[in-house]
Motif scaffolding. Structure first.
Motif, short mmCIF file in Angstrom:
data_model
loop_
_atom_site.label_atom_id
_atom_site.label_comp_id
_atom_site.label_asym_id
_atom_site.label_seq_id
_atom_site.Cartn_x
_atom_site.Cartn_y
_atom_site.Cartn_z
N LEU A 183 0.97 -1.15 0.05
CA LEU A 183 0.09 -0.05 0.04
C LEU A 183 0.94 1.25 0.07
CD1 LEU A 183 -2.85 -0.98 2.68
CD2 LEU A 183 -2.99 -0.80 0.14
N GLU A 184 1.93 1.18 0.86
CA GLU A 184 2.97 2.17 1.00
C GLU A 184 3.50 2.44 -0.63
OE1 GLU A 184 6.95 3.27 2.71
OE2 GLU A 184 5.55 3.96 3.87
N TYR A 185 4.03 1.39 -1.24
CA TYR A 185 4.48 1.52 -2.67
C TYR A 185 3.56 2.38 -3.54
CZ TYR A 185 8.26 -2.22 -2.24
OH TYR A 185 9.28 -2.90 -1.92
N GLU A 186 2.23 1.78 -3.43
CA GLU A 186 1.34 2.44 -4.44
C GLU A 186 1.24 3.70 -4.02
OE1 GLU A 186 -2.86 0.87 -6.22
OE2 GLU A 186 -2.51 0.78 -3.95
N SER A 187 0.75 4.31 -2.77
CA SER A 187 0.66 5.71 -2.38
C SER A 187 1.57 6.55 -2.71
CB SER A 187 0.04 5.74 -1.27
OG SER A 187 1.11 5.68 0.03
N ILE A 188 2.91 6.08 -2.43
CA ILE A 188 4.07 6.89 -2.66
C ILE A 188 4.62 6.99 -4.24
CG2 ILE A 188 6.46 7.39 -2.43
CD1 ILE A 188 4.69 7.88 0.09
N CYS A 189 4.48 5.89 -5.06
CA CYS A 189 4.65 5.98 -6.28
C CYS A 189 3.78 6.63 -7.21
CB CYS A 189 4.96 4.55 -6.81
SG CYS A 189 6.42 3.57 -6.30
N MET A 190 2.44 6.90 -6.76
CA MET A 190 1.53 7.52 -7.63
C MET A 190 1.54 9.02 -7.16
SD MET A 190 -0.70 5.89 -9.66
CE MET A 190 -1.46 4.30 -9.89
N GLU B 162 4.51 14.13 -7.99
CA GLU B 162 5.88 14.70 -8.08
C GLU B 162 6.82 13.45 -8.51
OE1 GLU B 162 8.45 14.80 -4.51
OE2 GLU B 162 6.49 14.69 -3.35
N HIS B 163 6.67 12.50 -8.34
CA HIS B 163 7.32 11.08 -8.80
C HIS B 163 6.84 10.52 -9.97
CE1 HIS B 163 9.08 10.87 -4.92
NE2 HIS B 163 7.91 10.57 -4.16
N ARG B 164 5.50 10.76 -10.40
CA ARG B 164 5.15 10.53 -11.77
C ARG B 164 5.53 11.40 -12.71
NH1 ARG B 164 0.37 11.43 -12.51
NH2 ARG B 164 -0.48 12.06 -10.75
N LEU B 165 5.65 12.75 -12.29
CA LEU B 165 6.31 13.68 -13.20
C LEU B 165 7.90 13.65 -13.45
CD1 LEU B 165 4.47 16.96 -12.17
CD2 LEU B 165 3.97 15.78 -14.40
N ALA B 166 8.34 13.32 -12.24
CA ALA B 166 9.91 13.06 -12.51
C ALA B 166 10.44 11.87 -13.45
CB ALA B 166 10.51 12.85 -11.02
N ALA B 167 9.43 11.04 -13.20
CA ALA B 167 9.72 9.51 -14.22
C ALA B 167 9.27 9.66 -15.54
CB ALA B 167 8.97 8.42 -13.23
N THR C 110 2.59 8.36 -16.73
CA THR C 110 1.17 8.41 -16.45
C THR C 110 0.72 7.49 -15.17
OG1 THR C 110 0.63 6.64 -17.94
CG2 THR C 110 0.82 8.77 -18.75
N SER C 111 -0.37 7.72 -14.71
CA SER C 111 -0.88 6.88 -13.73
C SER C 111 -0.93 5.37 -14.31
CB SER C 111 -2.19 7.21 -13.16
OG SER C 111 -2.07 8.43 -12.69
N HIS C 112 -1.40 5.24 -15.38
CA HIS C 112 -1.03 3.97 -16.11
C HIS C 112 0.04 3.18 -16.15
CE1 HIS C 112 -2.89 0.52 -18.53
NE2 HIS C 112 -1.77 0.95 -19.16
N ASP C 113 1.10 3.83 -16.53
CA ASP C 113 2.27 3.45 -16.57
C ASP C 113 2.79 3.01 -14.90
OD1 ASP C 113 2.82 4.04 -19.39
OD2 ASP C 113 3.78 6.19 -18.53
N PHE D 131 4.07 -0.63 -13.55
CA PHE D 131 5.17 -0.96 -12.87
C PHE D 131 5.02 -1.76 -11.57
CE2 PHE D 131 8.16 1.06 -9.46
CZ PHE D 131 9.34 0.74 -10.22
N LEU D 132 3.88 -1.14 -10.86
CA LEU D 132 3.66 -1.80 -9.62
C LEU D 132 3.13 -3.28 -9.90
CD1 LEU D 132 1.81 1.24 -7.84
CD2 LEU D 132 4.14 0.09 -7.46
N ASP D 133 2.35 -3.29 -10.81
CA ASP D 133 1.55 -4.91 -11.14
C ASP D 133 2.62 -5.87 -11.36
OD1 ASP D 133 -0.83 -3.80 -10.49
OD2 ASP D 133 -1.54 -3.88 -12.78
N ALA D 134 3.61 -5.38 -12.09
CA ALA D 134 4.93 -6.07 -12.18
C ALA D 134 5.55 -6.39 -10.96
CB ALA D 134 5.84 -5.54 -13.22
N ILE D 135 5.83 -5.62 -9.97
CA ILE D 135 6.28 -5.96 -8.82
C ILE D 135 5.40 -6.88 -8.24
CG2 ILE D 135 6.63 -4.80 -6.54
CD1 ILE D 135 7.80 -2.50 -8.05
N PHE D 136 4.20 -6.45 -7.95
CA PHE D 136 3.02 -7.38 -7.35
C PHE D 136 3.05 -8.88 -7.88
CE2 PHE D 136 1.14 -3.28 -6.13
CZ PHE D 136 2.10 -2.71 -5.01
#
Length: 140
Positions: A43-50, A53-58, A61-64, A68-73
């Motif tokens: 849950l923390e991975y999801e809330s922080i990665c979304m 500021e992190h999406r823009l730096a990377a 998109t939210s879909h991207d 990324f998170l689905d691949a991890i999970f």
């Protein structure tokens, strides 16, 4: 090697795909190591990665980020937290990382934030390493 990967490493991999964090995550996604994760950490991975500021730096998109998170999970080994060991750390937000590591019998916690962990992981026989250190260990 059984690893718990702190959120800071996941964010670094997302933001800098050519760094040690991304290389480590790539190896873990290929099954070169066991990635342990608790529900609280997921849950923390999801809330922080979304966070915007992190999406823009990377440049993601939210879909991207979701992909990324689905691949991890898809590759993690779930850890049930049966015992909480709080308080052990100076930053209460990192307690769930230590608990996942202890309950999952991790060999190491991978984090950039060694200051907050200090000697706590070693009391449980768990190492504390940076992504670059773990990369060297896996490759050797």
């Amino acid at each position: 090697m059984r690893l718990v990967v702190d959120t800071d490493v996941v964010v670094a991999a997302m933001r800098s795909p050519s760094g040690a964090s991304a290389a480590l995550l790539g190896l873990l996604l290929k099954g070169e190591g066991i990635w342990l994760l608790s529900v609280a950490m997921a849950l923390e991975y999801e809330s922080i990665c979304m966070l915007a500021e992190h999406r823009l730096a990377a440049n993601a998109t939210s879909h991207d980020v979701r992909n990324f998170l689905d691949a991890i999970f898809d590759v993690i080994v779930p850890v049930e937290v049966h015992y909480q060991w709080r308080p052990q750390l100076t930053d209460s937000g990192d307690e769930m990382v230590l608990e996942a590591a202890v309950n999952g019998r991790a060999d190491a916690i991978v984090s950039f934030n060694h200051r907050d962990y200090k000697a706590a992981p070693s009391r449980f026989g768990i190492g504390l390493r940076t992504p670059a250190e773990i990369l060297r260990e896996i490759r050797n």
